[in-house]
Design an enzyme around this catalytic site. Structure first.
Site, PDB file in Angstrom:
ATOM      1  N   ARG A  75       0.846  -1.191   0.000  1.00 42.06           N
ATOM      2  CA  ARG A  75       0.000   0.000   0.000  1.00 42.06           C
ATOM      3  C   ARG A  75       0.879   1.238   0.000  1.00 42.06           C
ATOM      4  NH1 ARG A  75      -4.933   1.704   4.127  1.00 42.06           N
ATOM      5  NH2 ARG A  75      -3.391   1.467   5.773  1.00 42.06           N
ATOM      6  N   ASP A 114     -32.506 -28.396  -6.356  1.00 39.80           N
ATOM      7  CA  ASP A 114     -32.519 -28.308  -7.812  1.00 39.80           C
ATOM      8  C   ASP A 114     -31.209 -27.645  -8.252  1.00 39.80           C
ATOM      9  OD1 ASP A 114     -32.814 -25.651  -7.224  1.00 39.80           O
ATOM     10  OD2 ASP A 114     -34.857 -25.485  -7.971  1.00 39.80           O
TER      11      ASP A 114
END
Lengths: 438, 438, 438
Positions: free
Chosen positions: C89, C393
């Site tokens: 950073r 499903d």
């Protein structure tokens, strides 16, 4: 001119309570159209505001061509008599040109006027949309279907299933995009959340595998509908046995302005057709510090039957105990204390009554009036009178109108439900509710 | 150059605690301006940061011409002495060109320099805005008012009531739109939620008719203000008797960065002027597993007086009972356990103290220091010492600055509140709070 | 072609569990690079998915030039062996051109190929970004760094810290902006919330000074990541002692689709590397009306050990007491009642098992199958059998895939964790989890 004002809803129905899906072709049945044939026969409270012959997820991929043919057959036969609107769902996917082309071909086929179904079709439901440009592709295909079949541009509504982060963001752009000359997005009708696929798209994980509640998605869907004059509908509630949970979800949705919900069974349709309408009789709720409990009406008295509160009287006044907290109060303090704890859930009759009172006062030149609500509350055989005034002004009146407007929209478009509504509310209340505010 | 940096707030006030509305003309009174005349005399904690003579909803439509004249009269007479800013609300509606034209005419009239009110006027409040293009129409009208009356462009602030889904979405566009050469949207000052009409626009329904809490709207308003350098204000809290509820709402708002709220009475103004400022004395809270309760200070000891916790000592150690859960602990474990249960709410003095300590350390070249917070907690006559260290670095320091910046903004712009603030905090604390961080 | 489909993630890692920051230069130590040197040696569960040598807030301003040199030294020495990605950073601020220029110079220096670190660098983290145009400035600087150093355009990833309202809004624009020819925003990798500075930017106040939970920000970050094919990461959890709180935060994040979190210590890295992965063994939870409690497995029986529920049997049936609510039930009703109260948290083995079962059924042409989940629950020495079926499903299957995909991504990219994963789950479960769904 209407098209210039997206805060107005452009379609015939201003409200949709129920979005009921049926598989279009079931394998292994003698009549593969059995499910939609049966659904097409629903009437009254069992019939949804919007019926969705589902040629996507509810129908196996291998059965979808047959499903499209079944839609045509059943809708051309029975669609005329069906009391709700009919919006079949076709296949679509933001990531698959093949699926989108399939969607176009199915819409072309289902809407073919020679097959006779299109006059009973109100529009199509497009699942799995992505960003706004993907919505435009679906809109363009429907425009092509309309031209190909000599239908008026914009005559077929388009509804979408919001089941991706991209689609959630797109709802913020609708208002700006809908007026543009290069699309017919004014055909948009319903924004329907699809939480199962949304959960997958967002890559969410819960320990039990249950769906997250996604409150922000539902807010954003309701807001998108509000800003673009559309109708917001929540996704399926899978646990069909759990009627109480379904009701709680609908109450939470209604507080977000999401008045419609998916229904998976005629039983859920009945529940959802009823849920947004005010109750037939009012009731008092009491917040006992841990939850809200309903008081039981006994004539003019509302009786508390729980065991968290107790009340006793002695020479000097009263002792009210809430949980382990004891308070000594005189009569006025007791009444004030209880007033802070109770709330009233008004009936349809109550709402119409208040609105009529306000209208009368307004016509006489008064801008705000106090509506009194009083009750006798009984705890441990001691009766306490409570009463409060609520100021009603134009804004209160307007906000109270929403459930009444819902009722009026239902009453206008669903004559098959008139008997049940009159039985529920009484013919007198129905008549007054139909007329108030107009 | 400032205009290039929308994260910076452009107006004089960096914070608005209170937004107080008064009807501009009341029918049936000898002096129809009675309410605003009285409001214009408010001083000190009873006087709001922003006073809104309300020529929209609070004034009957038939009285609004008279209301506009009353504003001119009262503001030109008393505005000079009024300690807060003055922003009248005029009529407007995204769906009605007639209403918008009315709004223009009223602004032209109220701001006419010949009538003498404009020098005490800080801006206008525009209700019922829609999408960003609707905001631009209002901005354009104010520009025209400024030109017509020889006022500097941008000198009149514009604030809006966010009471539609469209306006909620527009707040996401402000940052991009404010820099454009074709508008003067840099005049924007407050984003004010209007939950009653928003509820109507969103078509939300609750069983009791109460307003939904709309947490997402309040977040989005606060974020919109943050991104565009504006000030966010929550809507009215109708239940004027419910001071506790009003306070809870403000605490919830403050955690969202929404530091202002509508006030309907001078009593609410006092509450709201105080709410965002740190308390005069600190206090300890204890989470008993079902709620947070305040401990009672008795000299240097913080006494638990509830009945969910009990503590006893035996030869070996201690038994701490929380609800029905019993734990045997030695002295260190007990102290650790209680430390997890308590939290400290710092006073203004405490906050300033910590900030000064950090500044001193930073000036000496140290980037992070441990702040100790210790207390003696008494449960069932047994005393336990608890103590913890919290690391303060630049970020902690900056985040602690918000309530102090609020205080400094108040102190600078509201000399009429100096006496009350010094009485509340002591002159020494006020002086240190005024200087810290600068 | 991939660049055309923003729903697909473009980087090697599809998931990031852990974002671990280390100060790049510490004053007063013999070796100022001590902290990053030590971090570079982390392996296995202690090593993060993404390591961030932090040359911004964690390093004092006066030490940042030395910090940049330390990054180069340590990454060129140890980066090759480091099992995670490395994203330093650097400084940046939307409001400060000086800071942005500083950020450019530091990136140029750190990525200089002659210094040998860049081949082990995966990208840069840019803090304090504002609106989308500010993101583009950072992207442009990285493009310049790439050209200057002969690196392929887009080869350095860019991640941002979302710590302003403006950046939160920008996440809604990414999908549209990422395809444009004038930028290389396809390099975007992680969206990381930074709640401390966000709280400051939003000007939020809490009584205790604790950070607000910001649920909407986290939703919007997760949604932004979903819509643009990126990875969302939550900010630091400051209270390092509070492991339980850290876990709860991660569970809440996961339900939002935010699967990564900042880690401040190797201990937090271990927790966060584990948190999103399914548990090694399943367990039953029971909702006792006030909270969910875990049942204790005793062989095939799940024993309730709390004291809110009690159960007794008499000649006619059973009496189940929940709190103060007593119900008389027959055997079936009792079983039904308990079934409503319990939920199962499946293990990795259970999930893989269900997926394999579904795959088998699907391959045999069945679209949906019922998965049974049964247990014997014991309360007060009385055993009750409960059992329910859940329909699976394709959608259920797909949604269950998320934690498995996370596992597979970890297994593929983190060979240093293979031993620990096999010890945790057993080699057999690991092998099946690696293969399922492919």
């Amino acid at each position: 001119m209407n098209a210039k004002n997206h805060d107005k809803r452009l379609h015939e129905r201003q409200f949709v309570r129920t979005f009921f899906t049926s598989p279009t072709a079931v394998e292994g049945e003698e009549d593969s159209a059995k499910m939609i044939r049966s659904a097409s026969g629903l009437r009254g409270m069992q019939a949804p505001d919007v019926w969705v012959p589902d040629n996507e997820d509810a129908t196996a991929p291998s059965m979808r061509d047959e499903g499209a043919a079944n839609i045509v057959e059943v809708v051309s036969e029975n669609g005329d008599e069906f009391p709700g609107e009919i919006h079949p769902r076709v296949v679509w996917h933001r990531d698959s040109p093949e699926t989108r082309h399939q969607g176009l071909k199915r819409m072309l086929s289902i809407a073919d006027p020679e097959k006779g179904a299109v006059e009973n079709l109100d529009g199509f439901v497009i699942p799995e949309v992505g960003g706004i440009d993907d919505w435009k592709k679906a809109d363009e295909f429907i425009t092509i279907v309309e031209h190909e079949h000599g239908l008026e541009e914009g005559s077929l509504a388009m509804s979408v299933i919001v089941e991706s982060g991209a689609a959630e963001l797109a709802m913020g752009d609708l208002r700006e995009e809908m007026g543009k000359p290069t699309n017919n997005l004014e055909r948009l009708f319903m924004l329907v959340d699809g939480e199962v696929d949304y959960t997958k798209d967002m890559r969410a994980i819960t320990p039990t595998g249950n769906l997250p509640a996604w409150p922000e998605l539902r807010h954003n869907t309701s807001r998108g509908a509000s800003a673009a004059g559309l109708i917001s509908v929540d996704g399926p509630y899978d646990d069909i046995r759990d009627v109480e949970g379904y009701r709680e979800r609908m109450t939470a949705n209604q507080a977000k302005g999401m008045l419609g919900i998916w229904s998976l069974t005629p039983g859920q349709v009945v529940e959802a057709n009823r849920s947004g309408l005010p109750p037939e009789s009012g009731r008092w709720l009491l917040d006992d510090g841990s939850q809200q409990v309903a008081l039981e009406s006994d004539g003019d008295t509302e009786v508390y039957t729980g065991d968290r509160l107790s009340l006793s009287e002695d020479g000097d006044g009263y002792t009210l105990t809430v949980g382990s907290d004891e308070r000594n109060l005189d009569e006025d303090e007791l009444s004030e204390e209880l007033l802070d704890m109770v709330e009233y859930v008004p009936s349809m009759d109550d709402i119409v009554d208040s609105m009529e009172q306000f209208e009368e006062a307004r016509d006489a030149g008064t801008g705000a009036i106090a509506m009194e609500r009083a009750a006798t509350i009984e705890i441990d055989d001691i009766s306490v009178d409570v009463s409060n005034d609520r100021m009603w002004d134009e804004a209160t009146y307007q906000a109270s109108m929403t459930p009444v407007s819902l009722f009026q929209d239902v009453y206008e478009h669903r004559p098959d439900q008139h008997d049940e509504l009159e039985e529920l509310y009484s013919p007198n209340v129905v008549e007054r509710a139909t007329n108030v505010g107009n």
